[in-house]
Design a protein around this motif. Structure first.
Motif, mmCIF file in Angstrom:
data_model
loop_
_atom_site.group_PDB
_atom_site.id
_atom_site.type_symbol
_atom_site.label_atom_id
_atom_site.label_comp_id
_atom_site.label_asym_id
_atom_site.label_seq_id
_atom_site.Cartn_x
_atom_site.Cartn_y
_atom_site.Cartn_z
ATOM 1 N N MET A 1 -2.468 -0.441 -12.989
ATOM 2 C CA MET A 1 -1.603 0.101 -11.968
ATOM 3 C C MET A 1 -0.172 0.038 -12.497
ATOM 4 S SD MET A 1 -1.044 -1.591 -8.168
ATOM 5 C CE MET A 1 -1.137 -3.300 -8.610
ATOM 6 N N ASN A 2 0.553 1.136 -12.324
ATOM 7 C CA ASN A 2 1.954 1.134 -12.742
ATOM 8 C C ASN A 2 2.843 0.760 -11.557
ATOM 9 O OD1 ASN A 2 2.305 3.475 -11.204
ATOM 10 N ND2 ASN A 2 2.018 4.827 -12.952
ATOM 11 N N ILE A 3 4.132 0.689 -11.802
ATOM 12 C CA ILE A 3 5.058 0.218 -10.779
ATOM 13 C C ILE A 3 5.097 1.169 -9.584
ATOM 14 C CG2 ILE A 3 7.501 -0.251 -10.313
ATOM 15 C CD1 ILE A 3 7.709 -1.413 -13.119
ATOM 16 N N GLN A 4 5.038 2.471 -9.837
ATOM 17 C CA GLN A 4 5.048 3.443 -8.732
ATOM 18 C C GLN A 4 3.825 3.248 -7.827
ATOM 19 O OE1 GLN A 4 7.510 5.645 -8.032
ATOM 20 N NE2 GLN A 4 6.404 6.128 -6.174
ATOM 21 N N GLN A 5 2.656 3.072 -8.422
ATOM 22 C CA GLN A 5 1.445 2.832 -7.634
ATOM 23 C C GLN A 5 1.546 1.510 -6.876
ATOM 24 O OE1 GLN A 5 -1.244 3.048 -10.910
ATOM 25 N NE2 GLN A 5 -1.754 5.206 -10.553
ATOM 26 N N ALA A 6 2.149 0.508 -7.508
ATOM 27 C CA ALA A 6 2.319 -0.783 -6.848
ATOM 28 C C ALA A 6 3.265 -0.672 -5.660
ATOM 29 C CB ALA A 6 2.836 -1.815 -7.839
ATOM 30 N N ILE A 7 4.305 0.154 -5.788
ATOM 31 C CA ILE A 7 5.232 0.358 -4.671
ATOM 32 C C ILE A 7 4.507 1.004 -3.495
ATOM 33 C CG2 ILE A 7 7.232 1.722 -3.923
ATOM 34 C CD1 ILE A 7 8.428 1.219 -6.724
ATOM 35 N N ILE A 8 3.690 2.002 -3.787
ATOM 36 C CA ILE A 8 2.922 2.674 -2.727
ATOM 37 C C ILE A 8 1.962 1.690 -2.077
ATOM 38 C CG2 ILE A 8 1.191 4.451 -2.264
ATOM 39 C CD1 ILE A 8 2.600 6.122 -4.474
ATOM 40 N N ARG A 9 1.262 0.900 -2.887
ATOM 41 C CA ARG A 9 0.319 -0.081 -2.347
ATOM 42 C C ARG A 9 1.037 -1.104 -1.472
ATOM 43 N NH1 ARG A 9 -3.752 -3.489 -6.049
ATOM 44 N NH2 ARG A 9 -4.819 -1.501 -6.075
ATOM 45 N N SER A 10 2.200 -1.555 -1.918
ATOM 46 C CA SER A 10 2.966 -2.536 -1.143
ATOM 47 C C SER A 10 3.389 -1.958 0.203
ATOM 48 C CB SER A 10 4.195 -2.974 -1.941
ATOM 49 O OG SER A 10 5.048 -3.773 -1.160
ATOM 50 N N ARG A 11 3.861 -0.717 0.197
ATOM 51 C CA ARG A 11 4.276 -0.086 1.459
ATOM 52 C C ARG A 11 3.096 0.097 2.404
ATOM 53 N NH1 ARG A 11 8.251 4.447 -1.153
ATOM 54 N NH2 ARG A 11 10.009 3.040 -1.543
ATOM 55 N N VAL A 12 1.961 0.520 1.856
ATOM 56 C CA VAL A 12 0.771 0.722 2.694
ATOM 57 C C VAL A 12 0.314 -0.612 3.276
ATOM 58 C CG1 VAL A 12 -1.685 1.329 2.612
ATOM 59 C CG2 VAL A 12 0.006 2.844 1.584
ATOM 60 N N GLN A 13 0.271 -1.656 2.442
ATOM 61 C CA GLN A 13 -0.157 -2.963 2.935
ATOM 62 C C GLN A 13 0.781 -3.485 4.022
ATOM 63 O OE1 GLN A 13 -0.357 -5.303 -0.676
ATOM 64 N NE2 GLN A 13 -2.573 -5.021 -0.824
ATOM 65 N N ARG A 14 2.080 -3.350 3.804
ATOM 66 C CA ARG A 14 3.025 -3.845 4.809
ATOM 67 C C ARG A 14 2.948 -3.030 6.094
ATOM 68 N NH1 ARG A 14 8.361 -3.328 2.612
ATOM 69 N NH2 ARG A 14 7.472 -2.071 0.957
ATOM 70 N N THR A 15 2.769 -1.711 5.979
ATOM 71 C CA THR A 15 2.699 -0.863 7.169
ATOM 72 C C THR A 15 1.415 -1.106 7.947
ATOM 73 O OG1 THR A 15 4.009 0.832 6.056
ATOM 74 C CG2 THR A 15 2.768 1.515 8.006
ATOM 75 N N VAL A 16 0.280 -1.073 7.258
ATOM 76 C CA VAL A 16 -1.004 -1.291 7.934
ATOM 77 C C VAL A 16 -1.067 -2.705 8.512
ATOM 78 C CG1 VAL A 16 -3.508 -1.465 7.577
ATOM 79 C CG2 VAL A 16 -2.239 0.451 6.610
ATOM 80 N N GLY A 17 -0.600 -3.665 7.736
ATOM 81 C CA GLY A 17 -0.574 -5.044 8.224
ATOM 82 C C GLY A 17 0.300 -5.198 9.452
ATOM 83 N N GLY A 18 1.459 -4.545 9.446
ATOM 84 C CA GLY A 18 2.349 -4.615 10.601
ATOM 85 C C GLY A 18 1.739 -3.968 11.839
ATOM 86 N N VAL A 19 1.077 -2.826 11.647
ATOM 87 C CA VAL A 19 0.436 -2.149 12.779
ATOM 88 C C VAL A 19 -0.693 -3.014 13.343
ATOM 89 C CG1 VAL A 19 -1.018 -0.168 13.403
ATOM 90 C CG2 VAL A 19 1.074 0.184 12.084
ATOM 91 N N LEU A 20 -1.524 -3.585 12.463
ATOM 92 C CA LEU A 20 -2.606 -4.459 12.933
ATOM 93 C C LEU A 20 -2.061 -5.694 13.630
ATOM 94 C CD1 LEU A 20 -5.150 -4.364 9.956
ATOM 95 C CD2 LEU A 20 -5.379 -3.298 12.194
ATOM 96 N N LEU A 21 -1.040 -6.289 13.053
ATOM 97 C CA LEU A 21 -0.457 -7.492 13.638
ATOM 98 C C LEU A 21 0.202 -7.200 14.979
ATOM 99 C CD1 LEU A 21 0.029 -10.502 13.106
ATOM 100 C CD2 LEU A 21 2.132 -9.884 11.947
ATOM 101 N N LEU A 22 0.970 -6.126 15.045
ATOM 102 C CA LEU A 22 1.640 -5.775 16.297
ATOM 103 C C LEU A 22 0.636 -5.372 17.374
ATOM 104 C CD1 LEU A 22 4.334 -5.290 17.796
ATOM 105 C CD2 LEU A 22 4.214 -2.939 16.980
ATOM 106 N N GLY A 23 -0.317 -4.497 17.008
ATOM 107 C CA GLY A 23 -1.312 -4.055 17.987
ATOM 108 C C GLY A 23 -2.195 -5.194 18.468
#
Length: 195
Positions: A1-23
Protein backbone atom coordinates in the motif's frame (compact mmCIF):
# COMPACT_ATOMS: atom_id res chain seq x y z
CA UNK A 1 0.00 0.00 0.00
CA UNK A 2 1.34 3.43 -0.87
CA UNK A 3 0.80 6.63 1.07
CA UNK A 4 -2.16 7.75 -1.07
CA UNK A 5 -3.95 4.44 -0.46
CA UNK A 6 -3.13 4.70 3.24
CA UNK A 7 -4.64 8.20 3.37
CA UNK A 8 -7.85 6.91 1.78
CA UNK A 9 -7.96 3.95 4.17
CA UNK A 10 -7.41 6.23 7.16
CA UNK A 11 -10.22 8.56 6.09
CA UNK A 12 -12.61 5.67 5.47
CA UNK A 13 -11.79 4.08 8.83
CA UNK A 14 -12.24 7.34 10.72
CA UNK A 15 -15.48 8.18 8.89
CA UNK A 16 -17.07 4.73 9.19
CA UNK A 17 -15.89 4.43 12.78
CA UNK A 18 -17.32 7.84 13.63
CA UNK A 19 -20.68 7.01 12.04
CA UNK A 20 -20.87 3.67 13.89
CA UNK A 21 -19.81 5.25 17.16
CA UNK A 22 -22.19 8.19 16.87
CA UNK A 23 -25.15 6.12 15.65
CA UNK A 24 -24.61 3.38 18.23
CA UNK A 25 -24.19 5.92 21.02
CA UNK A 26 -27.32 7.77 20.00
CA UNK A 27 -29.44 4.61 20.03
CA UNK A 28 -27.76 3.43 23.24
CA UNK A 29 -28.40 6.61 25.23
CA UNK A 30 -31.95 7.03 23.96
CA UNK A 31 -32.56 3.41 24.97
CA UNK A 32 -31.22 4.19 28.44
CA UNK A 33 -33.54 7.20 28.63
CA UNK A 34 -36.50 5.01 27.69
CA UNK A 35 -35.52 2.45 30.36
CA UNK A 36 -35.28 5.27 32.90
CA UNK A 37 -38.67 6.55 31.78
CA UNK A 38 -40.28 3.13 32.27
CA UNK A 39 -38.63 2.83 35.70
CA UNK A 40 -40.03 6.28 36.58
CA UNK A 41 -43.51 5.16 35.49
CA UNK A 42 -43.19 2.14 37.78
CA UNK A 43 -41.95 4.39 40.60
CA UNK A 44 -45.12 6.52 40.44
CA UNK A 45 -47.04 3.52 41.82
CA UNK A 46 -45.08 3.81 45.07
CA UNK A 47 -46.38 6.75 47.12
CA UNK A 48 -42.96 7.83 48.43
CA UNK A 49 -41.37 7.82 44.96
CA UNK A 50 -44.30 9.40 43.09
CA UNK A 51 -42.85 12.97 43.04
CA UNK A 52 -39.41 11.74 41.91
CA UNK A 53 -40.92 9.45 39.25
CA UNK A 54 -43.13 12.27 37.97
CA UNK A 55 -40.25 14.73 37.68
CA UNK A 56 -38.07 12.16 35.87
CA UNK A 57 -40.94 11.49 33.45
CA UNK A 58 -41.36 15.22 32.80
CA UNK A 59 -37.61 15.67 32.24
CA UNK A 60 -37.43 12.80 29.74
CA UNK A 61 -40.63 14.01 28.03
CA UNK A 62 -39.09 17.46 27.57
CA UNK A 63 -35.91 15.87 26.12
CA UNK A 64 -38.13 13.84 23.78
CA UNK A 65 -40.06 16.92 22.62
CA UNK A 66 -36.84 18.86 22.00
CA UNK A 67 -35.10 16.09 20.05
CA UNK A 68 -37.88 14.24 18.21
CA UNK A 69 -37.80 16.58 15.17
CA UNK A 70 -34.13 15.69 14.66
CA UNK A 71 -33.86 12.10 15.84
CA UNK A 72 -37.46 10.89 15.65
CA UNK A 73 -36.32 7.74 13.84
CA UNK A 74 -34.17 6.85 16.85
CA UNK A 75 -37.00 7.42 19.34
CA UNK A 76 -39.37 5.24 17.28
CA UNK A 77 -36.91 2.35 16.77
CA UNK A 78 -34.96 2.27 20.00
CA UNK A 79 -34.85 -1.06 21.86
CA UNK A 80 -36.62 -1.10 25.21
CA UNK A 81 -34.65 -2.86 27.92
CA UNK A 82 -36.58 -5.65 29.61
CA UNK A 83 -35.20 -6.27 33.09
CA UNK A 84 -37.49 -9.24 33.75
CA UNK A 85 -36.21 -11.37 30.84
CA UNK A 86 -32.58 -10.71 29.84
CA UNK A 87 -32.79 -12.74 26.59
CA UNK A 88 -35.46 -10.74 24.80
CA UNK A 89 -34.91 -9.37 21.32
CA UNK A 90 -34.68 -5.78 22.57
CA UNK A 91 -32.02 -6.70 25.15
CA UNK A 92 -30.04 -8.47 22.43
CA UNK A 93 -30.35 -5.37 20.27
CA UNK A 94 -29.13 -3.26 23.19
CA UNK A 95 -26.10 -5.54 23.52
CA UNK A 96 -25.58 -5.29 19.76
CA UNK A 97 -25.45 -1.49 20.12
CA UNK A 98 -22.59 -1.89 22.58
CA UNK A 99 -20.77 -4.03 20.02
CA UNK A 100 -21.37 -1.44 17.29
CA UNK A 101 -19.97 1.30 19.53
CA UNK A 102 -16.89 -0.80 20.31
CA UNK A 103 -16.30 -1.50 16.61
CA UNK A 104 -16.78 2.17 15.77
CA UNK A 105 -14.29 3.19 18.42
CA UNK A 106 -11.74 0.62 17.25
CA UNK A 107 -12.08 1.77 13.63
CA UNK A 108 -11.58 5.41 14.66
CA UNK A 109 -8.52 4.49 16.71
CA UNK A 110 -7.09 2.47 13.80
CA UNK A 111 -7.72 5.36 11.40
CA UNK A 112 -6.03 7.85 13.74
CA UNK A 113 -3.03 5.57 14.25
CA UNK A 114 -2.70 5.15 10.51
CA UNK A 115 -2.91 8.91 10.06
CA UNK A 116 -0.03 9.38 12.53
CA UNK A 117 2.02 6.76 10.67
CA UNK A 118 1.25 8.49 7.35
CA UNK A 119 2.42 11.85 8.67
CA UNK A 120 5.65 10.30 9.96
CA UNK A 121 6.23 8.49 6.67
CA UNK A 122 5.62 11.66 4.64
CA UNK A 123 8.15 13.50 6.79
CA UNK A 124 10.69 10.69 6.29
CA UNK A 125 10.17 10.64 2.52
CA UNK A 126 10.42 14.42 2.26
CA UNK A 127 13.61 14.43 4.35
CA UNK A 128 15.03 11.66 2.18
CA UNK A 129 14.16 13.59 -0.99
CA UNK A 130 15.76 16.76 0.38
CA UNK A 131 18.94 14.85 1.19
CA UNK A 132 19.00 13.23 -2.25
CA UNK A 133 18.45 16.56 -3.98
CA UNK A 134 21.19 18.19 -1.92
CA UNK A 135 23.59 15.34 -2.73
CA UNK A 136 22.70 15.55 -6.41
CA UNK A 137 23.00 19.35 -6.33
CA UNK A 138 26.40 19.27 -4.70
CA UNK A 139 27.74 16.68 -7.13
CA UNK A 140 26.24 18.08 -10.33
CA UNK A 141 26.39 21.76 -9.49
CA UNK A 142 22.65 22.31 -9.95
CA UNK A 143 20.62 24.53 -7.69
CA UNK A 144 18.13 23.16 -5.17
CA UNK A 145 14.70 24.65 -4.87
CA UNK A 146 11.43 23.77 -3.21
CA UNK A 147 9.84 23.51 -6.66
CA UNK A 148 12.06 20.60 -7.66
CA UNK A 149 11.26 18.83 -4.40
CA UNK A 150 7.55 19.44 -4.92
CA UNK A 151 7.59 17.68 -8.29
CA UNK A 152 8.52 14.39 -6.65
CA UNK A 153 5.38 12.45 -5.83
CA UNK A 154 5.48 11.73 -2.11
CA UNK A 155 2.09 10.02 -2.12
CA UNK A 156 3.23 7.18 -4.38
CA UNK A 157 5.90 6.07 -1.90
CA UNK A 158 5.13 2.81 -0.14
CA UNK A 159 4.09 2.60 3.49
CA UNK A 160 6.02 0.23 5.75
CA UNK A 161 3.86 -2.57 7.18
CA UNK A 162 2.67 -2.30 10.76
CA UNK A 163 0.89 -4.54 13.22
CA UNK A 164 -1.34 -1.59 14.24
CA UNK A 165 -3.29 -1.89 10.98
CA UNK A 166 -5.11 -5.00 12.18
CA UNK A 167 -7.59 -3.47 14.62
CA UNK A 168 -9.60 -6.70 14.69
CA UNK A 169 -6.72 -8.55 16.40
CA UNK A 170 -6.62 -6.23 19.42
CA UNK A 171 -8.67 -7.23 22.50
CA UNK A 172 -11.42 -4.63 22.08
CA UNK A 173 -11.69 -5.44 18.37
CA UNK A 174 -12.16 -9.11 19.18
CA UNK A 175 -14.79 -8.30 21.83
CA UNK A 176 -16.66 -5.95 19.49
CA UNK A 177 -16.63 -8.41 16.60
CA UNK A 178 -17.73 -11.19 18.95
CA UNK A 179 -20.69 -9.18 20.19
CA UNK A 180 -21.77 -8.04 16.73
CA UNK A 181 -21.38 -11.49 15.17
CA UNK A 182 -23.25 -13.11 18.06
CA UNK A 183 -25.98 -10.52 17.66
CA UNK A 184 -26.14 -11.19 13.91
CA UNK A 185 -26.50 -14.92 14.54
CA UNK A 186 -29.26 -14.29 17.10
CA UNK A 187 -31.14 -12.02 14.69
CA UNK A 188 -30.82 -14.55 11.85
CA UNK A 189 -32.01 -17.33 14.16
CA UNK A 190 -34.97 -15.24 15.24
CA UNK A 191 -35.82 -14.34 11.62
CA UNK A 192 -35.69 -17.96 10.49
CA UNK A 193 -37.80 -19.14 13.42
CA UNK A 194 -35.06 -21.07 15.18
CA UNK A 195 -35.56 -19.01 18.37
Amino acid sequence: MNIQQAIIRSRVQRTVGGVLLLGGSLFYFVSLLMALYHAAVAATHIPMLRPLGGSIQNLIASVYEATVPYIGFVWRNVPTINQADPFTYSNLMFLGLIGVMILGGQLRIAGKRLQVRINKQIEKVEDMQWRQSMMGGAAGGTSISADTIGHLNVYQQSMPPSSDEKWWTRPWGIIGLGIVSGYAVAVLAKMTGML
